[in-house]
Design an enzyme around this catalytic site. Sequence first.
Site, PDB file in Angstrom:
ATOM      1  N   GLU A 206       0.741  -1.244   0.158  1.00 16.97           N
ATOM      2  CA  GLU A 206       0.218  -0.189   0.008  1.00 16.97           C
ATOM      3  C   GLU A 206       0.956   1.275   0.032  1.00 16.97           C
ATOM      4  O   GLU A 206       1.848   1.494   0.657  1.00 16.97           O
ATOM      5  CB  GLU A 206      -1.035  -0.083   0.996  1.00 16.97           C
TER       6      GLU A 206
ATOM      7  N   HIS B 228      -8.250   1.422   1.778  1.00 15.75           N
ATOM      8  CA  HIS B 228      -8.052   1.293   3.160  1.00 15.75           C
ATOM      9  C   HIS B 228      -9.093   2.141   3.838  1.00 15.75           C
ATOM     10  O   HIS B 228      -8.525   3.049   4.548  1.00 15.75           O
ATOM     11  CB  HIS B 228      -6.430   1.268   3.740  1.00 15.75           C
TER      12      HIS B 228
END
Length: 528
Positions: A263, A281
């Site tokens: 990420e 997220h």
Amino acid sequence: MAPRVLISDQLSEAAIQIFKNRGIDVDFRPELGKDKDALLAVIGEYDGLAIRSATKVTEKVIAAATRLKVIGRAGIGVDNVDIPAATAKGIIVMNTPFGNAITTAEHAIAMMFSLARQIPAADASTQAGKWEKSRFMGVEITGKTLGLIGCGNIGSIVADRAIGLKMKVLAFDPFLSAERARDLGVEKVELDGLLARADFITLHTPLTDKTRNIISADALMKTKRGVYIINCARGGLVDEVALRAALDTGHVAGAGFDVFVEEPAKENVLFGAPNMVCTPHLGASTEEAQENVALQVAEQISDYLMSGAVINALNMPSISAEEAPRLTPFVRLAEQLGSFAGQLTETGIRKIRIEYEGTIADMNTRALTAAALTGVLTPVLQTVNMVSAPVIARERDIQVEEVRRGQMGAYETYMRLTIVTDRQERSVAGTVFADGKPRIIQVKGINMEASFGPYMLYITNEDKPGFIGKFGSLLGEAGINIATFNLGRTGPGGDAIALLEVDGEVPAATLTAIESLPLVKQAKALKF
């Protein structure tokens, strides 16, 4: 001089005001979270640092933080903080482990509905003017079986919502007791049983060595054809490449992911897969959750800087400044005894009994019990700390019993920790000698004396001639050096225990070879 705190991520005005009200000099500079060079230039001026996920507190930042005493993360995940580096420098790292639970649970439920009715794809198609009504045939949630991998704080909220939707809920969680499962209205199962029966699978567990790729290619083959998989917990719990293959073949009907191995996820093997719903997220991204954790972290940092109170610390026990010198060795003993027992426990825990005998019985046993619970739970829940461990134990209906009494044996201080599971009862006892170092003095009622080491081997065997020679030869052939070797037994020819400290990690193949030796009943590699 008033302590100085830097806020390098977005926090609310109410959180900033908490610092000011407590007499702390606070600088709100959220732009520094994305500018590591600028952060490095100023971090040496501050006693406290309040962050979210954007700020990366690397070893380099910590090295430059000459005044820093505490780092507070508004949220649960501390992947962006180098905790070992902070610990080595004496910097406390705190988080807010319970502020995001409802928000994350609701996101998982939202993902489930999105997949069941293909809402994102149907929305895109409709807004493109296609009106493909026949293309988007969904499935009902009602009457389906939901499998929870992890049934702690967030998982139990998902279970409650799913039961309200008239779903049947299965739960796989090594720390979920039968009583807690009944109270939640879920069926406690093993992982293979969950995989075989669930229509929807959602993950709510930390990423540890045991849970990494818990949904592997092999696990996917054990699931129903047409299963839906949801991960709003941590990237790495699911083998992304294997899942993509299962989505392409149609074995998995859809997947909803809020977290990814890497990420920010600008590219990912899952992107573009059939009925794949992805979000960046967002599990904790509601106004309510963001405000809750911001206020909590401001209070916690203020408490520490102004009064020395330690709350939700990941690398320091909750002990007052007055108690610390005397209590610290016993906190270490409690945590290591707990870790010893926890690493040997493979089934659901019903009860943990901790006995304090001698001078230790007059100490802050609440802190010692919290340390012991931390040790027991850490092998599975790596982010557990002395504050959260008692809460997690209560959530899982693990009964915790403290027994305190005066000195009865030869040791001035004596602590015994017993774990009761559905299958057995196992105990380990220890003390702290004059050198301040914890020692093991009894395992399963067998007396022995051993120090804790970073890498250890625990062997149970029948006490008959030939075992030690074969065992030693096997370790020698594997190139494993023995630092200490401690033995104990119930009596001649009875049950025996060997506890060794070795100079490095024991490979899995060597452990298998040890277990295959004649007379060996169990072999476990332990890490402290």
